[in-house]
Every structure is written in structure tokens, then in C-alpha cells.
Design a protein around this motif. Structure first.
Motif, PDB file in Angstrom:
ATOM      1  N   LYS A  24      22.149  62.684  58.800  1.00 48.70           N
ATOM      2  CA  LYS A  24      23.307  63.418  59.361  1.00 48.70           C
ATOM      3  C   LYS A  24      24.735  62.730  58.954  1.00 48.70           C
ATOM      4  N   LYS A  25      25.551  63.629  58.633  1.00 47.84           N
ATOM      5  CA  LYS A  25      26.868  63.520  58.053  1.00 47.84           C
ATOM      6  C   LYS A  25      27.701  62.993  59.409  1.00 47.84           C
ATOM      7  N   GLY A  26      28.836  62.075  58.862  1.00 46.66           N
ATOM      8  CA  GLY A  26      29.437  61.488  60.079  1.00 46.66           C
ATOM      9  C   GLY A  26      29.004  60.337  60.972  1.00 46.66           C
ATOM     10  N   ARG A  27      27.725  59.950  60.661  1.00 43.20           N
ATOM     11  CA  ARG A  27      27.097  59.116  61.413  1.00 43.20           C
ATOM     12  C   ARG A  27      26.836  57.819  60.426  1.00 43.20           C
ATOM     13  N   VAL A  28      26.706  56.352  60.932  1.00 44.27           N
ATOM     14  CA  VAL A  28      26.255  55.455  60.328  1.00 44.27           C
ATOM     15  C   VAL A  28      24.847  55.305  60.283  1.00 44.27           C
ATOM     16  N   LEU A  29      24.252  55.474  59.211  1.00 41.97           N
ATOM     17  CA  LEU A  29      22.660  55.361  59.058  1.00 41.97           C
ATOM     18  C   LEU A  29      22.423  54.009  58.469  1.00 41.97           C
ATOM     19  N   ASP A  30      21.150  53.269  58.846  1.00 41.77           N
ATOM     20  CA  ASP A  30      20.659  52.133  58.114  1.00 41.77           C
ATOM     21  C   ASP A  30      19.256  52.526  57.599  1.00 41.77           C
ATOM     22  N   SER A  31      18.789  51.361  56.801  1.00 39.68           N
ATOM     23  CA  SER A  31      17.553  51.087  56.074  1.00 39.68           C
ATOM     24  C   SER A  31      17.117  52.478  55.476  1.00 39.68           C
TER      25      SER A  31
END
Length: 470
Positions: A24-31
Motif C-alpha cells: 500500500k502506498k502512503g504507509r510504512v511497510l516492513d520486512s
């Protein structure tokens, strides 16, 4: 309508089975895994208007403490405003060799560049402290890195820089950061090597910069890319950016912050060649340097730098002497020095206050460096370490771990008087972890003494062991 980027990953991370992920754009994602690698992964922030049909600039964040996700969270607004993809390189650590960390970084950069629509001429790296030092040498080993944002630390190794292959370096540092003077020296060296560079400062100490400063660095990179032809020139963006700088310069002069105004004028001159005319800016600088208030502030700053330099030499010399001779009697002198530095730090004069903050930071860093050195010795110099831990309770009184180490070390050597003294000092500072205190290594005999339990009962409302009834 929300947009989603669908990417197919193949690799052992997913049991060698094709899987789909929704980013998702506009959201911090991890791993987020890198294809065909079991361990490499990264954190990601895609701007809300990310469009794969366009080429995007990207900042790879180098963090050695496993905190890259928080960095993305803190600066996602900056990435959004300036239109940059932010990616944190996970798995970097200062326990690995530089070569192994470079290989990890290279795999992430190559892997992410294959996944996202990245402008190959606009790849940047950033970091703080150890991460900054590592980021600053990456362009030497990875050829497609165009620029570095180094926060709170100078370049990892000046010696390996090649004047024939320069990269754009932007340092960001608080004026109260003990590395501030080092970064001023780095700026001079880079100027001699003809590396494009700027040094951005803020009111603060040894920490990641405010989001506004990072946005300023990203804006400089964007303008630089227009000069190089790596990005189309946007006249409205250039004019708005230049006018904002001009207004800030005037505001600083109006507020009598003459040295900050000088820095911003110099920075603006270095950023806008071939973009706007600079005659008015150069005239502004000439007039500023004739100003009496500017001259006074410049003289005060130079005096502070000279005093700071001499004090650093003294601290380094006396600390080495005290550690080598186990001069515990000199802890009082160090306490006096801290009191003097606190007076400087509390001064209404900003230049003196910043000098005081820098010297306190320098002293703490110097002590920590000596602790690291002694820990590597074989056998370990336990008395030297105990002196340094005691000193750290003076220079960093809220770092409880140093008191605990002194208590443990003293109890191990049956020096219960010292152990009890530092136990009370620890409790006076607000320490409340009773279970940790009772489980402290090498304190089995200490913690069953009436004196120890009386202190715990006095400050923490109850001791583990019953006190004798008279």
C-alpha cells in the motif's frame, strides 16, 4: 480509489512458491523480502502518488541499530512532500565487517531497483551516527549512488574518497552535537576536493534532525538533479524554493541570527548556480559581513571554537592519565568540570550554550570510547572499567546501567561501602526496578545485608529480605 502495487516474489523466504504481496502506498511497510534471498529484506515508504510509469528518486536509509522502520515513520511526511521513495536497509549491523554490510546494502539497492521504477541517476543513501559513517563510504563501493545525507557524523574515511569520482554530500548536524566541529572540518576538506556539499545545522544535539531539515536536504538533491540534467527543470519549483530561502535569510537577519544567515546564504549560493542569478545574494553577503553584530558573533564563535578545542585536548589527556593510574580521587575534579559545562550550557548566549552542550557530548563519547577499548583487552582491566563507569555516573547521571555496573563490580571485590554508596545514588536518581537490582550479578552477599535492604525499603517501599528487628 486506492492504488495497489502487486509484485511477484520468488524465493526461499516463501518456501520457493510464487506468492503475491500487496504494497500500500502512503504507509510504512516492513520486512519486504528481496527475491532469491532468504535473509535480506527492507522497510518501505511509497509516496501516495507513486506511479510506476514515472522514474522516482529514492533514499536508502542505513541504520545499524535495527531502528530503520522508526526512521521511515518519522520522515514519511518529508518523503511525501518532496516526492521520494524511502527504503530502510535491514540487517545492517556494526557487528559485521564493512565489506559484509556493503554487500547487504548492494543487494537491497539492486533488488529494490529491479522492483520499483527508480531513477538510476537519483539514488541516495542516508544514516545517523554509525549509519551515517557507513552511508558516506557507500558511493565509493557502489557506483550508482549519487548522494549522501550524513546526520550527526562526519565521513567514515576521507582517505578513500576519489576527487575524480565525487558524489553529493549533505551533512546535517545540531549545533550542540559534539560532532559539529568535525563536520565543519569535513566541509572544508570536501570543498578542497571539489565535492558538491552542504552542511545544514539545527538547534539541537546528537540526534536525527527535524523533518524540516531532511526535507531541505531532499530539496537540494532535487535542485542538483535539475542542474545535472537528471531531472527536468521545474521553473515554478526553483523559484518557490529560492524565494523561500531568500525569505528565511531576511528573517534570520531580522532576528539578529547573523551566523545562521551567513550559512544559509553560502548554502544557497552553492545550490542555485545555473538555476537563478546570484548577484543579489552575493551583495547580501557582503553587507552582512560589514555588520557590527555579525562581527561580534563571529568573534565570539571563533573564541568558543578555540576554547572547545583546547578543552577537548585537556579532557583526552587527563582521562587517559586517570584511567592508567586508577585515579579515583580525581572524580571530584571531573564532577567540577561537569558543573562548569552545565553553567556554559545554561548560558543565555547561544554560542556559549552550544559549546557547553558539545563538550558534554564529547566527554561522554570519549568515556564510552575508552570503555570499548578496555573491554577488548585480554585480560580486561576491571579497575579501569570501574573508574570509567563511576565517571559516567557523573557525566550521564540518568544512565542507570553505569551505577549497576559499579555496584556489581564493587560487590564482586567485597567493596560493600562503594556498592552501597552507588546503590543510594542510583535510587536517588529515580531508579525503580527492584527485581533487576536484586538479581544483579555478583551481589549475592551485598543484597542480604541490612544496609542494602534498608536503602531499598527507604526508596522503593519494601525490601525483598526482612530487616532485623531490634
Amino acid at each position: 480509489m486506492k492504488r495497489f502495487l502487486w509484485i511477484l516474489f520468488l524465493g526461499v523466504t516463501f518456501s520457493s512458491t510464487a506468492q503475491r504481496m500487496v504494497l500500500k502506498k502512503g504507509r510504512v511497510l516492513d520486512s519486504i523480502p528481496v527475491a532469491h534471498n532468504a535473509t535480506d529484506n527492507f522497510g518501505l515508504y511509497l509516496p501516495k502518488n507513486y506511479d510506476a510509469s514515472q522514474k522516482w528518486p529514492v533514499v536508502f536509509v542505513c541504520d545499524m541499530k535495527g531502528d530503520g522502520l522508526n526512521v521511515l515513520e518519522n520522515y514519511k511526511t518529508s518523503a511525501e512532500k518532496q516526492g521520494y521513495i524511502f527504503i530502510s536497509i535491514n540487517n545492517l549491523t556494526d557487528t559485521l565487517s564493512i565489506s559484509k554490510n556493503v554487500l547487504i546494502a548492494n543487494r537491497i539497492i539492486v533488488g529494490a531497483s529491479a522492483i520499483f521504477s527508480i531513477n538510476p541517476s537519483r539514488v541516495y543513501v542516508a544514516g545517523f551516527e554509525e549509519g551515517a559513517r557507513f552511508a558516506s563510504i557507500l558511493p565509493v563501493f557502489i557506483g550508482n549512488v549519487d548522494g549522501v545525507i550524513s546526520c550527526g557524523s562526519d565521513i567514515g574515511s576521507i582517505e578513500i574518497l576519489d576527487a575524480k569520482n565525487p558524489f553529493h554530500y549533505i551533512g546535517i548536524v545540531g549545533k550542540g552535537d559534539f560532532n559539529y566541529t568535525n563536520m565543519l572540518q569535513t566541509e572544508n576538506v570536501l570543498n578542497k576536493l571539489k565535492f558538491p556539499n552542504q552542511l545544514l545545522t539545527f538547534e539541537g544535539g546528537h540526534d536525527w534532525p527535524p523533518a524540516k531539515k531532511l526535507e531541505e536536504a531532499l530539496e537540494i538533491f532535487s535542485l542538483s538533479s535539475m542542474v545535472k540534467g537528471n531531472n527536468p527543470k521545474d521553473k515554478s519549483f526553483i523559484e518557490a524554493s529560492y524565494n523561500a530561502s531568500w525569505e528565511r535569510i531576511n528573517s534570520l537577519i531580522y532576528s539578529l541570527k547573523m551566523l545562521e544567515a551567513e550559512d544559509l546564504i553560502t548554502q544557497t549560493e552553492s545550490v542555485y548556480p545555473r538555476l537563478v542569478g546570484l548577484d543579489s545574494l552575493k551583495e547580501k553577503l557582503r553587507q552582512l559581513k560589514k555588520n557590527k553584530i555579525y562581527k561580534t558573533q563571529k568573534r565570539d564563535e571563533n573564541a568558543a571554537f578555540n576554547k572547545e578545542s583546547l578543552t577537548r585536548v585537556d579532557y583526552a589527556y587527563y582521562l587517559e592519565e586517570d584511567v592508567n593510574t586508577y585515579n579515583f580521587k580525581n572524580l571530584g575534579w571531573w564532577s567540577y568540570q561537569m558543573d562548569e559545562l552545565k553553567k556554559h550550557s545554561a548560558s543565555p548566549n547561544a554560542i556559549e550554550s552550544q559549546m557547553g552542550e558539545r563538550l558534554m557530548g564529547f566527554l561522554n563519547a570519549l568515556i564510552q570510547e575508552n570503555i570499548g577499548t578496555l573491554k577488548k583487552e585480554d585480560p580486561i582491566d576491571e579497575e579501569g572499567l570501574r573508574f570509567l563507569w563511576m565517571l559516567k555516573t557523573i557525566t550521564a547521571p540518568k544512565e542507570y546501567s553505569n551505577y549497576l555496573k559499579v555496584i556489581s563490580s564493587s560487590a564482586k571485590n567485597d567493596d560493600f561501602g562503594t556498592a552501597l554508596f552507588y546503590t543510594e545514588e542510583l535510587l536517588k536518581k529515580g531508579y525503580t526496578n527492584k527485581s533487576e537490582l536484586y538479581d544483579l550479578k555478583d551481589t549475592a552477599l551485598l543484597r542480604i545485608t541490612p544496609e542494602f535492604n534498608e536503602l531499598v525499603a527507604q526508596y522503593l517501599k519494601g525490601a525483598r529480605y526482612e530487616l532485623p528487628i531490634e
